[in-house]
Design a protein around this motif. Structure first.
Motif, PDB file in Angstrom:
ATOM      1  N   TRP A  57       0.856  -1.174   0.000  1.00 38.73           N
ATOM      2  CA  TRP A  57       0.000   0.000   0.000  1.00 38.73           C
ATOM      3  C   TRP A  57       0.902   1.237   0.000  1.00 38.73           C
ATOM      4  CZ3 TRP A  57      -5.091  -0.611  -0.703  1.00 38.73           C
ATOM      5  CH2 TRP A  57      -5.690  -1.814  -0.309  1.00 38.73           C
ATOM      6  N   HIS A  58       0.514   2.273  -0.714  1.00 42.70           N
ATOM      7  CA  HIS A  58       1.343   3.483  -0.769  1.00 42.70           C
ATOM      8  C   HIS A  58       0.541   4.653  -1.327  1.00 42.70           C
ATOM      9  CE1 HIS A  58       1.798   1.674  -4.810  1.00 42.70           C
ATOM     10  NE2 HIS A  58       2.030   2.892  -5.259  1.00 42.70           N
ATOM     11  N   THR A  59       1.133   5.830  -1.239  1.00 35.83           N
ATOM     12  CA  THR A  59       0.543   7.037  -1.835  1.00 35.83           C
ATOM     13  C   THR A  59       1.628   7.757  -2.635  1.00 35.83           C
ATOM     14  OG1 THR A  59       1.101   8.478   0.023  1.00 35.83           O
ATOM     15  CG2 THR A  59      -1.018   7.345   0.140  1.00 35.83           C
ATOM     16  N   HIS A  60       1.160   8.669  -3.505  1.00 32.29           N
ATOM     17  CA  HIS A  60       2.067   9.552  -4.242  1.00 32.29           C
ATOM     18  C   HIS A  60       1.645  10.993  -3.948  1.00 32.29           C
ATOM     19  CE1 HIS A  60       3.466   6.032  -6.404  1.00 32.29           C
ATOM     20  NE2 HIS A  60       2.201   5.703  -6.610  1.00 32.29           N
ATOM     21  N   PRO A  61       2.549  11.826  -3.422  1.00 31.85           N
ATOM     22  CA  PRO A  61       2.165  13.186  -3.022  1.00 31.85           C
ATOM     23  C   PRO A  61       1.699  14.042  -4.197  1.00 31.85           C
ATOM     24  CG  PRO A  61       4.538  12.816  -2.749  1.00 31.85           C
ATOM     25  CD  PRO A  61       3.931  11.500  -3.039  1.00 31.85           C
ATOM     26  N   GLY A  63       0.469  12.391  -7.180  1.00 31.21           N
ATOM     27  CA  GLY A  63      -0.237  11.492  -8.073  1.00 31.21           C
ATOM     28  C   GLY A  63       0.691  10.668  -8.934  1.00 31.21           C
ATOM     29  N   GLN A  64       0.089   9.814  -9.755  1.00 28.86           N
ATOM     30  CA  GLN A  64       0.844   8.890 -10.615  1.00 28.86           C
ATOM     31  C   GLN A  64      -0.057   8.450 -11.755  1.00 28.86           C
ATOM     32  OE1 GLN A  64       1.598   4.800  -9.144  1.00 28.86           O
ATOM     33  NE2 GLN A  64       3.776   5.182  -9.555  1.00 28.86           N
ATOM     34  N   VAL A  65       0.544   8.229 -12.924  1.00 27.96           N
ATOM     35  CA  VAL A  65      -0.159   7.592 -14.040  1.00 27.96           C
ATOM     36  C   VAL A  65       0.516   6.256 -14.316  1.00 27.96           C
ATOM     37  CG1 VAL A  65      -0.743   7.714 -16.491  1.00 27.96           C
ATOM     38  CG2 VAL A  65      -0.930   9.761 -15.056  1.00 27.96           C
ATOM     39  N   SER A  92      -5.166   6.831 -13.755  1.00 28.76           N
ATOM     40  CA  SER A  92      -4.658   8.083 -13.196  1.00 28.76           C
ATOM     41  C   SER A  92      -4.974   8.091 -11.706  1.00 28.76           C
ATOM     42  CB  SER A  92      -5.324   9.270 -13.895  1.00 28.76           C
ATOM     43  OG  SER A  92      -4.912  10.473 -13.282  1.00 28.76           O
ATOM     44  N   ILE A  93      -3.957   8.253 -10.896  1.00 30.66           N
ATOM     45  CA  ILE A  93      -4.077   8.135  -9.440  1.00 30.66           C
ATOM     46  C   ILE A  93      -3.898   9.525  -8.833  1.00 30.66           C
ATOM     47  CG2 ILE A  93      -3.121   7.006  -7.396  1.00 30.66           C
ATOM     48  CD1 ILE A  93      -1.876   4.961  -9.537  1.00 30.66           C
ATOM     49  N   ALA A  94      -4.905   9.982  -8.113  1.00 29.39           N
ATOM     50  CA  ALA A  94      -4.866  11.324  -7.520  1.00 29.39           C
ATOM     51  C   ALA A  94      -3.847  11.371  -6.374  1.00 29.39           C
ATOM     52  CB  ALA A  94      -6.249  11.710  -7.017  1.00 29.39           C
ATOM     53  N   VAL A  98      -4.510   6.160  -1.164  1.00 29.92           N
ATOM     54  CA  VAL A  98      -3.860   4.917  -0.751  1.00 29.92           C
ATOM     55  C   VAL A  98      -4.234   3.797  -1.724  1.00 29.92           C
ATOM     56  CG1 VAL A  98      -3.644   3.206   1.100  1.00 29.92           C
ATOM     57  CG2 VAL A  98      -3.840   5.642   1.669  1.00 29.92           C
ATOM     58  N   HIS A  99      -3.229   3.109  -2.273  1.00 28.87           N
ATOM     59  CA  HIS A  99      -3.465   2.097  -3.310  1.00 28.87           C
ATOM     60  C   HIS A  99      -2.284   1.131  -3.404  1.00 28.87           C
ATOM     61  CE1 HIS A  99      -0.851   4.968  -5.365  1.00 28.87           C
ATOM     62  NE2 HIS A  99      -0.519   3.976  -6.181  1.00 28.87           N
ATOM     63  N   TRP A 100      -2.486   0.058  -4.196  1.00 31.37           N
ATOM     64  CA  TRP A 100      -1.378  -0.841  -4.574  1.00 31.37           C
ATOM     65  C   TRP A 100      -1.596  -1.264  -6.015  1.00 31.37           C
ATOM     66  CZ3 TRP A 100      -2.461  -5.892  -6.125  1.00 31.37           C
ATOM     67  CH2 TRP A 100      -3.692  -6.414  -5.740  1.00 31.37           C
ATOM     68  N   HIS A 101      -0.517  -1.787  -6.627  1.00 30.13           N
ATOM     69  CA  HIS A 101      -0.622  -2.399  -7.944  1.00 30.13           C
ATOM     70  C   HIS A 101       0.271  -3.618  -8.028  1.00 30.13           C
ATOM     71  CE1 HIS A 101       2.114   1.271  -8.915  1.00 30.13           C
ATOM     72  NE2 HIS A 101       1.232   1.782  -8.072  1.00 30.13           N
ATOM     73  N   GLY A 102      -0.093  -4.543  -8.921  1.00 28.34           N
ATOM     74  CA  GLY A 102       0.710  -5.756  -9.068  1.00 28.34           C
ATOM     75  C   GLY A 102       0.116  -6.698 -10.081  1.00 28.34           C
TER      76      GLY A 102
END
Ligand code: MN
Length: 139
Positions: A57-61, A63-65, A92-94, A98-102
């Protein structure tokens, strides 16, 4: 490493190194594409997850595409159903979500990760995605 471990260990994609075990469950690989000091202030990398692998789990201050390029993977925001990602699809991640990918359990998965305003911070790592959390992505 024993011979049997070598036989079972998947090969790294060209130009990639192993993702840090503190922030990834399973085996993943990171290939830098655009470095941190670029004039765009975007850090871009290609991440390949072996089947069943995912990041914490993590965040990007800022955002992230993510752009999926090979295999089948998951993207999940906390408290929402997981989304399946296929090659050519983007998410597109605001900021501060809080999210994850895999990868899915039965497919290798590769995405491009684009991180804007990188000089002001790229990622804040949180707790691992547990096996129970991961298996719930299939529900
Ligand atoms: Mn992310």
């Amino acid at each position: 490493m024993s011979m049997s471990d070598q036989e079972k260990s998947p090969a790294a994609p060209a130009g990639a190194t192993r993702a840090p075990a503190d922030y990834f469950t399973g085996i993943a690989w990171v290939k830098p594409l655009v470095p941190a000091n670029d004039s765009t202030d975007c850090v871009v990398g290609e991440v390949t997850f072996e089947p069943g692998a995912r990041n914490n789990w993590h965040t990007h201050p800022h955002g992230q595409v993510l752009v999926a390029t090979a295999g089948t993977g998951y993207y999940q925001e906390k408290g929402k159903p997981a989304l399946l990602l296929h090659p050519g699809e983007a998410v597109s991640i605001a900021p501060n979500v809080v999210h994850w990918h895999g990868a899915t359990a039965d497919s290798r998965f590769t995405h491009i990760a684009i991180n804007p305003a990188a000089s002001q911070g790229v990622v804040v790592w949180l707790e691992r995605v547990t096996d129970a959390d991961y298996q719930a992505a299939y529900a």
